[in-house]
Scaffold this motif. Structure first.
Motif, PDB file in Angstrom:
ATOM      1  N   ASP A   1       0.848  -1.183   0.000  1.00  0.00           N
ATOM      2  CA  ASP A   1       0.000   0.000   0.000  1.00  0.00           C
ATOM      3  C   ASP A   1       0.893   1.246   0.000  1.00  0.00           C
ATOM      4  N   VAL A   2       0.761   2.101  -1.013  1.00  0.00           N
ATOM      5  CA  VAL A   2       1.637   3.266  -1.162  1.00  0.00           C
ATOM      6  C   VAL A   2       0.822   4.555  -1.067  1.00  0.00           C
ATOM      7  N   LEU A   3       1.187   5.404  -0.129  1.00  0.00           N
ATOM      8  CA  LEU A   3       0.539   6.706   0.045  1.00  0.00           C
ATOM      9  C   LEU A   3       1.561   7.813  -0.152  1.00  0.00           C
ATOM     10  N   ILE A   4       1.271   8.719  -1.085  1.00  0.00           N
ATOM     11  CA  ILE A   4       2.074   9.925  -1.280  1.00  0.00           C
ATOM     12  C   ILE A   4       1.221  11.090  -0.791  1.00  0.00           C
ATOM     13  N   TYR A   5       1.757  11.906   0.106  1.00  0.00           N
ATOM     14  CA  TYR A   5       0.975  13.037   0.605  1.00  0.00           C
ATOM     15  C   TYR A   5       1.794  14.318   0.560  1.00  0.00           C
ATOM     16  N   ALA A   6       1.095  15.434   0.505  1.00  0.00           N
ATOM     17  CA  ALA A   6       1.760  16.739   0.486  1.00  0.00           C
ATOM     18  C   ALA A   6       0.822  17.798   1.038  1.00  0.00           C
ATOM     19  N   GLY A   7       1.392  18.705   1.848  1.00  0.00           N
ATOM     20  CA  GLY A   7       0.608  19.832   2.344  1.00  0.00           C
ATOM     21  C   GLY A   7       0.419  20.858   1.242  1.00  0.00           C
ATOM     22  N   ASP A   8      -0.764  21.446   1.159  1.00  0.00           N
ATOM     23  CA  ASP A   8      -1.029  22.365   0.041  1.00  0.00           C
ATOM     24  C   ASP A   8      -0.516  23.789   0.272  1.00  0.00           C
ATOM     25  N   GLN A   9       0.206  24.011   1.374  1.00  0.00           N
ATOM     26  CA  GLN A   9       0.820  25.315   1.613  1.00  0.00           C
ATOM     27  C   GLN A   9       2.354  25.237   1.532  1.00  0.00           C
ATOM     28  N   ASP A  10       2.867  24.097   1.092  1.00  0.00           N
ATOM     29  CA  ASP A  10       4.308  23.893   0.956  1.00  0.00           C
ATOM     30  C   ASP A  10       4.774  24.380  -0.411  1.00  0.00           C
ATOM     31  N   PHE A  11       5.910  25.073  -0.444  1.00  0.00           N
ATOM     32  CA  PHE A  11       6.496  25.494  -1.720  1.00  0.00           C
ATOM     33  C   PHE A  11       7.582  24.526  -2.170  1.00  0.00           C
ATOM     34  N   ILE A  12       8.459  24.156  -1.259  1.00  0.00           N
ATOM     35  CA  ILE A  12       9.668  23.414  -1.624  1.00  0.00           C
ATOM     36  C   ILE A  12       9.348  22.021  -2.168  1.00  0.00           C
ATOM     37  N   CYS A  13       8.315  21.386  -1.654  1.00  0.00           N
ATOM     38  CA  CYS A  13       7.824  20.096  -2.176  1.00  0.00           C
ATOM     39  C   CYS A  13       6.319  20.252  -2.407  1.00  0.00           C
ATOM     40  N   ASN A  14       5.961  21.167  -3.280  1.00  0.00           N
ATOM     41  CA  ASN A  14       4.564  21.558  -3.437  1.00  0.00           C
ATOM     42  C   ASN A  14       3.688  20.430  -3.959  1.00  0.00           C
ATOM     43  N   TRP A  15       2.415  20.491  -3.608  1.00  0.00           N
ATOM     44  CA  TRP A  15       1.486  19.403  -3.931  1.00  0.00           C
ATOM     45  C   TRP A  15       1.222  19.296  -5.436  1.00  0.00           C
ATOM     46  N   LEU A  16       1.346  20.385  -6.155  1.00  0.00           N
ATOM     47  CA  LEU A  16       1.118  20.347  -7.596  1.00  0.00           C
ATOM     48  C   LEU A  16       2.191  19.509  -8.300  1.00  0.00           C
ATOM     49  N   GLY A  17       3.448  19.724  -7.904  1.00  0.00           N
ATOM     50  CA  GLY A  17       4.538  18.950  -8.484  1.00  0.00           C
ATOM     51  C   GLY A  17       4.468  17.487  -8.087  1.00  0.00           C
ATOM     52  N   ASN A  18       4.112  17.235  -6.824  1.00  0.00           N
ATOM     53  CA  ASN A  18       3.981  15.858  -6.363  1.00  0.00           C
ATOM     54  C   ASN A  18       2.845  15.146  -7.085  1.00  0.00           C
ATOM     55  N   GLU A  19       1.744  15.831  -7.254  1.00  0.00           N
ATOM     56  CA  GLU A  19       0.611  15.233  -7.963  1.00  0.00           C
ATOM     57  C   GLU A  19       0.984  14.909  -9.413  1.00  0.00           C
ATOM     58  N   LYS A  20       1.762  15.786 -10.024  1.00  0.00           N
ATOM     59  CA  LYS A  20       2.134  15.590 -11.426  1.00  0.00           C
ATOM     60  C   LYS A  20       2.981  14.335 -11.605  1.00  0.00           C
ATOM     61  N   TRP A  21       3.981  14.129 -10.733  1.00  0.00           N
ATOM     62  CA  TRP A  21       4.831  12.956 -10.922  1.00  0.00           C
ATOM     63  C   TRP A  21       4.089  11.669 -10.557  1.00  0.00           C
ATOM     64  N   VAL A  22       3.188  11.747  -9.594  1.00  0.00           N
ATOM     65  CA  VAL A  22       2.408  10.562  -9.240  1.00  0.00           C
ATOM     66  C   VAL A  22       1.507  10.157 -10.404  1.00  0.00           C
ATOM     67  N   GLN A  23       0.881  11.137 -11.040  1.00  0.00           N
ATOM     68  CA  GLN A  23       0.006  10.835 -12.171  1.00  0.00           C
ATOM     69  C   GLN A  23       0.786  10.380 -13.404  1.00  0.00           C
ATOM     70  N   ALA A  24       2.071  10.746 -13.483  1.00  0.00           N
ATOM     71  CA  ALA A  24       2.910  10.333 -14.616  1.00  0.00           C
ATOM     72  C   ALA A  24       3.602   8.996 -14.364  1.00  0.00           C
ATOM     73  N   LEU A  25       3.480   8.471 -13.145  1.00  0.00           N
ATOM     74  CA  LEU A  25       4.167   7.235 -12.776  1.00  0.00           C
ATOM     75  C   LEU A  25       3.719   6.076 -13.669  1.00  0.00           C
ATOM     76  N   LYS A  26       4.691   5.345 -14.207  1.00  0.00           N
ATOM     77  CA  LYS A  26       4.390   4.226 -15.091  1.00  0.00           C
ATOM     78  C   LYS A  26       4.204   2.946 -14.272  1.00  0.00           C
ATOM     79  N   TRP A  27       2.959   2.484 -14.228  1.00  0.00           N
ATOM     80  CA  TRP A  27       2.628   1.231 -13.561  1.00  0.00           C
ATOM     81  C   TRP A  27       1.376   0.684 -14.242  1.00  0.00           C
ATOM     82  N   PRO A  28       1.028  -0.567 -14.044  1.00  0.00           N
ATOM     83  CA  PRO A  28      -0.062  -1.181 -14.804  1.00  0.00           C
ATOM     84  C   PRO A  28      -1.402  -0.468 -14.732  1.00  0.00           C
TER      85      PRO A  28
END
Length: 235
Positions: free
Chosen positions: A130-157
């Motif tokens: 079970d894999v959970l990626i989380y991000a606070g929406d007030q963070d700049f350095i590891c912002n949620w928009l960038g995290n969401e983008k790479w998670v959605q681009a992740l290549k898996w079945p």
């Protein structure tokens, strides 16, 4: 305060192209060349995008507040004092000097910061973890928009199914979360055993800004409740 001047925006766009190039070299796997690329990426990518933001005086870990105590922006004095208390260290079974951030150790990881590690996740998913990626929406350095983008681009079945999954309100419950019991604390996108959670009104340190939300999500992950919201499980 915002980064909105034409000159700054033009410089950031130019840096983006150069940054992508150094990242590709960093992750090329070519001995010697890759290391040089990682060093260049650290300087170019990190500094080019952080300096304009830092010039605003805002906290890179929380866009809502000022950076009160550079370079880490927070006063971690109480934490350091607590973890260096002999009684606490005895309970933890350690005997050492605790620091909130050892910059010497940090520097030793310079060539690792710009390497790709996302490819380690698909094997975990295929193994049923079970894999959970989380991000606070007030963070700049590891912002949620960038995290969401790479998670959605992740290549898996189940990449397509994950991206097609509706985002749903995330509600924590239970006596452990106190006043936040039954409250919406984020937005969750989930399919099978991959989950992305945007935590509302939290910066880089989600447990500090939204402790109940952090406790609730951790308990639910460990209890397997994220999986129970999905009809299919990758095994």
């Amino acid at each position: 305060v915002a980064i909105n001047s034409t000159a700054e925006c033009t410089a950031l766009k130019a840096a983006d192209v150069a940054c992508e190039g150094t990242l590709a070299t960093c992750n090329s796997g070519v001995p010697g060349v890759a290391e040089a690329g990682c060093a260049a990426a650290m300087e170019l990518c990190a500094l080019s995008f952080q300096i304009p933001y830092m010039a605003t005086g805002l906290n890179p870990y929380d866009v809502r507040i000022k950076c009160e105590k550079p370079p880490l922006c927070y006063d971690m004095g109480n934490d350091v004092a607590f973890l260096n208390d002999p009684a606490v260290q005895k309970q933890l079974g350690v005997n050492m000097k605790f620091e909130s951030c050892n910059l010497v150790v940090n520097k030793a990881f310079t060539l690792d910061f710009m390497k790709n590690y996302h490819m380690l996740i698909p094997p975990m998913l295929e193994a049923g973890i079970d894999v959970l990626i989380y991000a606070g929406d007030q963070d700049f350095i590891c912002n949620w928009l960038g995290n969401e983008k790479w998670v959605q681009a992740l290549k898996w079945p189940h990449k397509d199914e994950f991206n097609a999954a509706a985002k749903k309100p995330y509600v924590v419950s239970g006596k452990e979360v106190g006043r936040m019991d039954g409250k919406e604390v984020g937005e969750l996108q989930s399919f099978a055993n991959l989950h992305f959670l945007r935590v509302y009104q939290a910066g880089h340190m989600v447990p500090m800004d939204q402790p109940e939300a952090a406790l609730g999500m951790l308990n639910e992950l460990l209890d397997g409740k994220f999986l129970q919201t999905n009809e299919e499980l990758v095994v």
